[in-house]
Design a protein around this motif. Structure first.
Motif, PDB file in Angstrom:
ATOM      1  N   PRO A 196       0.820  -1.217   0.000  1.00 56.82           N
ATOM      2  CA  PRO A 196       0.000   0.000   0.000  1.00 56.82           C
ATOM      3  C   PRO A 196       0.857   1.271   0.000  1.00 56.82           C
ATOM      4  O   PRO A 196       0.367   2.349  -0.293  1.00 56.82           O
ATOM      5  CB  PRO A 196      -0.788  -0.110   1.321  1.00 56.82           C
ATOM      6  N   ARG A 197       2.141   1.148   0.307  1.00 56.26           N
ATOM      7  CA  ARG A 197       3.051   2.301   0.352  1.00 56.26           C
ATOM      8  C   ARG A 197       3.785   2.509  -0.969  1.00 56.26           C
ATOM      9  O   ARG A 197       4.605   3.413  -1.073  1.00 56.26           O
ATOM     10  CB  ARG A 197       4.096   2.081   1.454  1.00 56.26           C
ATOM     11  N   LYS A 198       3.559   1.633  -1.934  1.00 59.15           N
ATOM     12  CA  LYS A 198       4.330   1.667  -3.190  1.00 59.15           C
ATOM     13  C   LYS A 198       5.829   1.723  -2.896  1.00 59.15           C
ATOM     14  O   LYS A 198       6.583   2.490  -3.512  1.00 59.15           O
ATOM     15  CB  LYS A 198       3.899   2.834  -4.076  1.00 59.15           C
ATOM     16  N   ALA A 199       6.231   0.899  -1.935  1.00 62.31           N
ATOM     17  CA  ALA A 199       7.645   0.879  -1.538  1.00 62.31           C
ATOM     18  C   ALA A 199       8.427  -0.150  -2.345  1.00 62.31           C
ATOM     19  O   ALA A 199       9.650  -0.213  -2.233  1.00 62.31           O
ATOM     20  CB  ALA A 199       7.756   0.560  -0.047  1.00 62.31           C
ATOM     21  N   ILE A 200       7.725  -0.976  -3.130  1.00 65.98           N
ATOM     22  CA  ILE A 200       8.415  -2.043  -3.871  1.00 65.98           C
ATOM     23  C   ILE A 200       8.430  -1.671  -5.345  1.00 65.98           C
ATOM     24  O   ILE A 200       7.429  -1.202  -5.887  1.00 65.98           O
ATOM     25  CB  ILE A 200       7.726  -3.405  -3.639  1.00 65.98           C
ATOM     26  N   TYR A 201       9.591  -1.840  -5.963  1.00 62.93           N
ATOM     27  CA  TYR A 201       9.706  -1.451  -7.367  1.00 62.93           C
ATOM     28  C   TYR A 201      10.568  -2.455  -8.120  1.00 62.93           C
ATOM     29  O   TYR A 201      11.347  -3.203  -7.523  1.00 62.93           O
ATOM     30  CB  TYR A 201      10.286  -0.036  -7.503  1.00 62.93           C
ATOM     31  N   LYS A 202      10.377  -2.447  -9.441  1.00 62.77           N
ATOM     32  CA  LYS A 202      11.121  -3.363 -10.322  1.00 62.77           C
ATOM     33  C   LYS A 202      12.065  -2.500 -11.139  1.00 62.77           C
ATOM     34  O   LYS A 202      11.615  -1.580 -11.844  1.00 62.77           O
ATOM     35  CB  LYS A 202      10.090  -4.078 -11.214  1.00 62.77           C
ATOM     36  N   ARG A 203      13.354  -2.759 -11.051  1.00 61.27           N
ATOM     37  CA  ARG A 203      14.316  -1.857 -11.705  1.00 61.27           C
ATOM     38  C   ARG A 203      14.215  -1.944 -13.222  1.00 61.27           C
ATOM     39  O   ARG A 203      14.235  -3.047 -13.796  1.00 61.27           O
ATOM     40  CB  ARG A 203      15.751  -2.224 -11.287  1.00 61.27           C
ATOM     41  N   PRO A 204      14.140  -0.774 -13.890  1.00 61.67           N
ATOM     42  CA  PRO A 204      13.980  -0.797 -15.355  1.00 61.67           C
ATOM     43  C   PRO A 204      15.186  -1.381 -16.075  1.00 61.67           C
ATOM     44  O   PRO A 204      15.064  -1.868 -17.191  1.00 61.67           O
ATOM     45  CB  PRO A 204      13.787   0.676 -15.726  1.00 61.67           C
ATOM     46  N   GLU A 205      16.367  -1.371 -15.453  1.00 58.20           N
ATOM     47  CA  GLU A 205      17.550  -1.839 -16.176  1.00 58.20           C
ATOM     48  C   GLU A 205      17.737  -3.357 -16.137  1.00 58.20           C
ATOM     49  O   GLU A 205      18.356  -3.915 -17.031  1.00 58.20           O
ATOM     50  CB  GLU A 205      18.817  -1.135 -15.681  1.00 58.20           C
ATOM     51  N   ASP A 206      17.194  -4.037 -15.093  1.00 58.70           N
ATOM     52  CA  ASP A 206      17.430  -5.484 -15.019  1.00 58.70           C
ATOM     53  C   ASP A 206      16.268  -6.269 -14.403  1.00 58.70           C
ATOM     54  O   ASP A 206      16.393  -7.477 -14.170  1.00 58.70           O
ATOM     55  CB  ASP A 206      18.718  -5.788 -14.238  1.00 58.70           C
ATOM     56  N   GLY A 207      15.157  -5.610 -14.118  1.00 61.81           N
ATOM     57  CA  GLY A 207      13.986  -6.327 -13.610  1.00 61.81           C
ATOM     58  C   GLY A 207      14.122  -6.834 -12.183  1.00 61.81           C
ATOM     59  O   GLY A 207      13.266  -7.591 -11.708  1.00 61.81           O
ATOM     60  N   ILE A 208      15.191  -6.429 -11.480  1.00 66.25           N
ATOM     61  CA  ILE A 208      15.343  -6.856 -10.079  1.00 66.25           C
ATOM     62  C   ILE A 208      14.289  -6.135  -9.234  1.00 66.25           C
ATOM     63  O   ILE A 208      14.068  -4.933  -9.402  1.00 66.25           O
ATOM     64  CB  ILE A 208      16.779  -6.538  -9.580  1.00 66.25           C
ATOM     65  N   CYS A 246      21.852  -9.590  -5.333  1.00 67.10           N
ATOM     66  CA  CYS A 246      23.260  -9.137  -5.282  1.00 67.10           C
ATOM     67  C   CYS A 246      23.492  -8.042  -6.327  1.00 67.10           C
ATOM     68  O   CYS A 246      24.434  -8.123  -7.122  1.00 67.10           O
ATOM     69  CB  CYS A 246      24.224 -10.298  -5.492  1.00 67.10           C
ATOM     70  N   TYR A 247      22.648  -7.008  -6.328  1.00 68.02           N
ATOM     71  CA  TYR A 247      22.697  -6.035  -7.438  1.00 68.02           C
ATOM     72  C   TYR A 247      24.048  -5.343  -7.621  1.00 68.02           C
ATOM     73  O   TYR A 247      24.401  -5.003  -8.751  1.00 68.02           O
ATOM     74  CB  TYR A 247      21.540  -5.028  -7.367  1.00 68.02           C
ATOM     75  N   PRO A 248      24.856  -5.160  -6.544  1.00 66.04           N
ATOM     76  CA  PRO A 248      26.168  -4.571  -6.837  1.00 66.04           C
ATOM     77  C   PRO A 248      27.018  -5.463  -7.761  1.00 66.04           C
ATOM     78  O   PRO A 248      27.792  -4.968  -8.577  1.00 66.04           O
ATOM     79  CB  PRO A 248      26.811  -4.440  -5.448  1.00 66.04           C
ATOM     80  N   ARG A 249      26.849  -6.770  -7.628  1.00 61.94           N
ATOM     81  CA  ARG A 249      27.581  -7.678  -8.530  1.00 61.94           C
ATOM     82  C   ARG A 249      27.017  -7.606  -9.943  1.00 61.94           C
ATOM     83  O   ARG A 249      27.764  -7.620 -10.927  1.00 61.94           O
ATOM     84  CB  ARG A 249      27.529  -9.126  -7.999  1.00 61.94           C
ATOM     85  N   ILE A 250      25.691  -7.536 -10.049  1.00 65.60           N
ATOM     86  CA  ILE A 250      25.068  -7.442 -11.383  1.00 65.60           C
ATOM     87  C   ILE A 250      25.526  -6.147 -12.071  1.00 65.60           C
ATOM     88  O   ILE A 250      25.686  -6.098 -13.291  1.00 65.60           O
ATOM     89  CB  ILE A 250      23.516  -7.437 -11.262  1.00 65.60           C
ATOM     90  N   GLU A 251      25.724  -5.095 -11.254  1.00 72.05           N
ATOM     91  CA  GLU A 251      26.131  -3.807 -11.828  1.00 72.05           C
ATOM     92  C   GLU A 251      27.626  -3.754 -12.160  1.00 72.05           C
ATOM     93  O   GLU A 251      28.118  -2.746 -12.653  1.00 72.05           O
ATOM     94  CB  GLU A 251      25.799  -2.680 -10.836  1.00 72.05           C
ATOM     95  N   GLY A 252      28.349  -4.830 -11.837  1.00 72.42           N
ATOM     96  CA  GLY A 252      29.777  -4.863 -12.177  1.00 72.42           C
ATOM     97  C   GLY A 252      30.652  -4.139 -11.170  1.00 72.42           C
ATOM     98  O   GLY A 252      31.736  -3.677 -11.510  1.00 72.42           O
ATOM     99  N   PRO A 261      28.946  -7.536 -15.517  1.00 73.07           N
ATOM    100  CA  PRO A 261      27.989  -8.153 -14.594  1.00 73.07           C
ATOM    101  C   PRO A 261      28.471  -9.522 -14.110  1.00 73.07           C
ATOM    102  O   PRO A 261      28.921 -10.350 -14.911  1.00 73.07           O
ATOM    103  CB  PRO A 261      26.723  -8.291 -15.441  1.00 73.07           C
ATOM    104  N   MET A 262      28.369  -9.713 -12.804  1.00 72.48           N
ATOM    105  CA  MET A 262      28.758 -10.994 -12.189  1.00 72.48           C
ATOM    106  C   MET A 262      27.509 -11.669 -11.632  1.00 72.48           C
ATOM    107  O   MET A 262      26.569 -10.997 -11.198  1.00 72.48           O
ATOM    108  CB  MET A 262      29.693 -10.750 -10.997  1.00 72.48           C
ATOM    109  N   GLU A 263      27.553 -13.000 -11.554  1.00 67.95           N
ATOM    110  CA  GLU A 263      26.444 -13.742 -10.971  1.00 67.95           C
ATOM    111  C   GLU A 263      26.358 -13.472  -9.471  1.00 67.95           C
ATOM    112  O   GLU A 263      27.333 -13.043  -8.849  1.00 67.95           O
ATOM    113  CB  GLU A 263      26.631 -15.241 -11.212  1.00 67.95           C
TER     114      GLU A 263
END
Ligand code: SF4
Ligand code: SF4
Length: 426
Positions: A196-208, A246-252, A261-263
């Motif tokens: 209800p707070r719209k606190a959750i989002y899907k990143r446009p660059e990788d869908g995380i 692990c988005y910092p790894r995905i971001e390289g 990008p790393m797994e």
């Protein structure tokens, strides 16, 4: 509710928000047949993200033993029961129907049962975005309860516990298998829909899918709505948390990444070599770009050897599983949908290309965007299910985001000869 296209269900479905898709999508394939339940993945995640006060019962990655295990306990049985209830109230008998739609639009047929979103909309009065439940505290307390406990079955007297049934593979009468689980970074996340707070989002660059910790007020609607129970509440901060891929790894940003990008940690640590993660390019309408040289796209959309977990929930999860060969088919079909027979047939007698791609699992920590195959000699031939099958010692090459070679593996494992024994100096 808006009408959105769900390719895993082969139809449009109702979802609280209209379609909006990232440029590419975080996705992974797990080969259940190879998992040894060592829990290295669970510990790699825990020691990276959830080792602090208030996170004691929080396992963003867990490995449970089916049919009895579950974290939180019996999560899937409970969600399936809620859907059963909703379908029977509406007089719907859910089933998968063959369809004339193009294979890319409905690879498993069309599902006519209600999703968690549609079941919520059918409630009177409709008060929530998705049907779900809040697990009790003790249901989170034992992540690997029932580990290695088999379903006993009833072996015939004198049998070795194997049964052969015509078109099916031999199945163990007593059976279990390991199910590796993390957030599926769903295309239509129930956690996001319910907040209800719209606190959750899907990143446009990788869908995380991420929870904005500053906006969250800990109402736990996401915990209730996520059918996979991968959004979790932290009592010390009074907000919810979930896998961050692990988005910092995905971001390289990893020191070893070379900017590429790393797994994730759980994928990279797996000694069973069951995990392969990728980033899948999406077309403007959200469908997967037809990129057969991407190993994830190749396995999921072309070979159809890996299947979504409980597609009938309707969130379009982006985790895919090669089902276990030894478990009962009806159990697997309710879990992975009607593609199970085809997936297992393809895994049992893999095409030349698939056998090569399967060697890429855990061969590098860098995300592989494309693969190439260099053909090698035939090294083995046999018959599988009455048909000739040959194995070639091909070499598969993995390329990173910039098209540079990051790994090269042969189908036949090379033999390394140890040097002559040395005298131990101690
Ligand atoms: S690390 Fe790999 S083999 Fe070990 S439990 Fe996790 S998925 Fe299974
Ligand atoms: S698995 Fe659950 S927490 Fe993860 S994106 Fe899907 S609905 Fe949200």
């Amino acid at each position: 509710m808006a009408d959105v296209r769900n390719w895993q269900l082969g139809r449009t479905m109702g979802y609280p928000y209209p379609e909006s898709h990232p440029e590419r999508q975080f996705a992974f394939v797990f080969n259940i047949n190879r998992c040894i339940a060592c829990q290295t993945c669970s510990m790699a995640c825990k020691s990276t993200w959830t080792f602090s006060k208030g996170q004691e019962s929080m396992w963003w990655n867990n490995v449970e033993t089916k049919p009895y295990g579950g974290y939180p306990r019996h999560w899937d049985v409970k969600v399936l029961e809620l859907l059963d209830e909703a379908n029977s109230t509406a007089g719907v008998e859910p089933s998968w129907q063959p369809t004339t739609a193009a294979d890319r639009e409905a690879p498993y047929g069309s599902y006519d049962g209600m999703t968690i979103f549609e079941a919520a909309a059918a409630e009177t009065p409709p008060v929530r975005q998705a049907v779900g439940y809040q697990p009790a505290q003790d249901e989170w307390s034992a992540p690997n309860i029932f580990e290695d406990v088999p379903h006993p079955g009833r072996p015939a007297p004198g049998s070795l516990g194997l049964e052969q049934d015509g078109a099916q593979l031999p199945e163990h009468v007593a059976w279990f298998f390991y199910l590796q689980r993390l957030c599926n970074h769903c295309t239509y996340p129930a956690c996001l829909a319910a907040c209800p707070r719209k606190a959750i989002y899907k990143r446009p660059e990788d869908g995380i899918v991420l929870i904005d910790q500053a906006r969250c007020r800990g109402y736990r609607k996401c915990v209730e709505a996520c059918p996979y129970k991968k959004s979790m509440y932290r009592p010390t901060t009074r907000v919810s948390e979930k896998c961050v891929a692990c988005y910092p790894r995905i971001e390289g940003h990893d020191p070893l990444s070379d900017g590429m990008p790393m797994e994730t940690r759980c994928m990279s640590a797996c000694p069973g070599k069951i995990r392969l993660q990728g980033l899948v390019a999406l077309d403007a309408d959200g469908s997967w770009a037809d990129d057969p040289q991407n190993p994830i796209v190749f396995m999921v959309r072309h070979e159809k050897v890996a299947l979504p977990l409980y597609p009938q929930f309707g969130t379009e999860p982006n985790g895919f599983y090669i089902p276990p060969r030894w478990a009962p088919r009806d159990y697997l079909v309710q879990m992975f949908g009607p593609g199970v027979d085809e997936a297992l047939a393809r895994y049992r007698a893999p095409s030349r290309e698939l056998l090569a791609v399967l060697q890429l699992f855990r061969a590098t920590q860098k995300i592989i965007f494309r693969f190439e195959i260099e053909e090698g000699p035939k090294v083995f031939e046999t018959e599988i299910d009455g048909k000739p099958w040959s194995m070639y010692d091909d070499t598969v090459i993995g390329l990173d985001q910039k098209g540079r070679e990051v790994v090269r593996v042969k189908v036949e494992e090379p033999i390394h000869q140890r040097p002559a024994p040395r005298v131990n100096s101690i």
